[in-house]
Design an enzyme around this catalytic site. Sequence first.
Site, PDB file in Angstrom:
ATOM      1  N   ASN A  51       0.319  -9.061   1.325  1.00 25.24           N
ATOM      2  CA  ASN A  51      -1.073  -8.632   1.422  1.00 25.24           C
ATOM      3  C   ASN A  51      -1.923  -9.600   2.238  1.00 25.24           C
ATOM      4  OD1 ASN A  51      -1.124  -7.307  -1.977  1.00 25.24           O
ATOM      5  ND2 ASN A  51      -0.655  -6.274  -0.041  1.00 25.24           N
ATOM      6  N   ASP A  73      -1.792  -0.357  -8.272  1.00 19.70           N
ATOM      7  CA  ASP A  73      -1.916   0.148  -6.903  1.00 19.70           C
ATOM      8  C   ASP A  73      -2.937   1.281  -6.825  1.00 19.70           C
ATOM      9  OD1 ASP A  73      -1.277   0.299  -4.200  1.00 19.70           O
ATOM     10  OD2 ASP A  73       0.339   1.731  -4.519  1.00 19.70           O
TER      11      ASP A  73
END
Length: 235
Positions: free
Chosen positions: A69, A21
């Site tokens: 996503n 991330d």
Amino acid sequence: MTISMPPAPGVPARHIAFIADGNRRWAAARGVSTASGFRHGALAVRQALDHCRELGLEAASVFLMSSRNFLRSIEEIAVLVGVIAELLHDVADESTGPVRVLHNGALRGHATPQLLEAIEYAEATTVQRDGMAVCLGVGYDGHDEIRRAAHQAATCPEYDPAVKLPIERYLTTAGLPDPDLIIRTSGERRLSGFLLWQSCDATLHFDDRWWPDYDRSALAEALAVHTSQRRTFGR
């Protein structure tokens, strides 16, 4: 069947998982494009896998992209999917063991031909290798994985209601040890659905670095924390 047991004496872990991330924030902080952040993140993935092979691990997993996503802008998804497709080729060429792409049904509805070809290439060209297994989460969702595995386990012909439901047999990581250590970068303190079933006994390590900055020394720090934990596995 997934085997959950502690690593052998002297071995810090059998399986390490990464939640990669912070690529976009890394790019924004440097005034470069999001695409540049994703590409530097892909390089960090390859380096992390190299470090794991050096440690002698049985498996390493990296969460690259969740099914959620796909809700991002079309432009960003196109860039991310393109980078992941290139990464899959690189990982397959460098891997000493089999590569698995962890995903759910949502991937097939969103993936480009380029990504589908890269997934097939990565899995098909490495399936016979016997080194460290690599699992890459692309369009993955842990809730969906558990639902699917539970359904398959409950409906398999050999299922006996008198015994434990064999969910582990139908997970995307079936046959691999569960992760001993799960590392998330960028300062976020959550799993975001990654390997929810498999993370039961894992050490969770949260690092404030953005993923493109994650390196060998950061992994050494995480392993030092992990090895300091007293893990009894309920015994």
